[in-house]
Design an enzyme around this catalytic site. Structure first.
Site, PDB file in Angstrom:
ATOM      1  N   ASP A 211      -6.968  -1.445  -4.618  1.00 36.09           N
ATOM      2  CA  ASP A 211      -8.026  -1.075  -3.674  1.00 36.09           C
ATOM      3  C   ASP A 211      -8.965  -0.049  -4.307  1.00 36.09           C
ATOM      4  O   ASP A 211     -10.186  -0.126  -4.151  1.00 36.09           O
ATOM      5  CB  ASP A 211      -7.428  -0.483  -2.394  1.00 36.09           C
ATOM      6  CG  ASP A 211      -6.536  -1.448  -1.639  1.00 36.09           C
ATOM      7  OD1 ASP A 211      -6.735  -2.673  -1.753  1.00 36.09           O
ATOM      8  OD2 ASP A 211      -5.633  -0.967  -0.929  1.00 36.09           O
TER       9      ASP A 211
ATOM     10  N   ASP B 293       0.861  -1.179   0.000  1.00 32.13           N
ATOM     11  CA  ASP B 293       0.000   0.000   0.000  1.00 32.13           C
ATOM     12  C   ASP B 293       0.895   1.226   0.000  1.00 32.13           C
ATOM     13  O   ASP B 293       1.966   1.222   0.623  1.00 32.13           O
ATOM     14  CB  ASP B 293      -0.905   0.016   1.231  1.00 32.13           C
ATOM     15  CG  ASP B 293      -2.038  -0.999   1.154  1.00 32.13           C
ATOM     16  OD1 ASP B 293      -2.407  -1.399   0.037  1.00 32.13           O
ATOM     17  OD2 ASP B 293      -2.562  -1.375   2.214  1.00 32.13           O
TER      18      ASP B 293
END
EC number: 3.4.23.36
Length: 170
Positions: free
Chosen positions: A146, A124
């Protein structure tokens, strides 16, 4: 089951491009930014690029569960869900719904690839200030996969609520 061959090819190309972009961005983050390091900040500290790893799922939920259960919950079940979404996408005739489902598939595939090949967790790196909304000063760090999932789900909900009864060729 009547599957339009060109639709299948288009979906495959679209998914491939999105997954490639997601994986390429994660590759660059892994290659050039140490874990836990902030690389860039834009608009003050509103938007940051920072390398973190997520061993859980959405918002790091489940990051502390037993590793043997992680394979079940974070690999096997998501793969089953993606197979279901894929079969649903093949049958869908509405363009908006198909795009939404392809986005969901692309995001799911991108993060599953990380779960298979990145033992430290899903990469991330997008970090956004959230100004205390929902008690969060910063939104949980995320990646393009995401984003694909969230945009796809949002688009599908909008389609389902407002456009489902309209023409199938929106």
């Amino acid at each position: 089951m009547n599957i339009n061959r060109s639709r299948l090819i288009n979906n495959f190309i679209f998914i491939s491009i999105l997954v490639f972009f997601d994986q390429w961005s994660k590759y660059l983050v892994v290659k050039y930014i140490r874990i836990g390091t902030e690389y860039l900040s834009f608009f003050g500290d509103f938007f940051k690029i920072i390398h973190v790893r997520n061993t859980g799922v959405l918002f790091s939920i489940g990051s502390n569960i037993d590793p043997s259960l992680k394979n079940l919950f974070f690999l096997i079940i998501p793969i089953i869900i993606l197979i279901f979404v894929f079969s649903f996408a093949l049958k869908e005739t509405n363009r908006i719904a198909r795009i939404a489902l392809v986005l969901i598939l692309s995001g799911g595939i991108g993060n599953i690839i990380d779960r298979f090949f990145r033992p430290l967790g899903v990469v991330d790196f997008l970090d956004v200030k959230f100004f205390g909304i929902f008690g969060l000063q910063r939104w949980p760090t995320f990646n393009f996969a995401d984003s694909y999932v969230v945009i796809g789900i949002t688009l599908f909900i909008i389609y389902d609520l407002f456009a489902k009864n309209q023409s199938t060729n929106l």
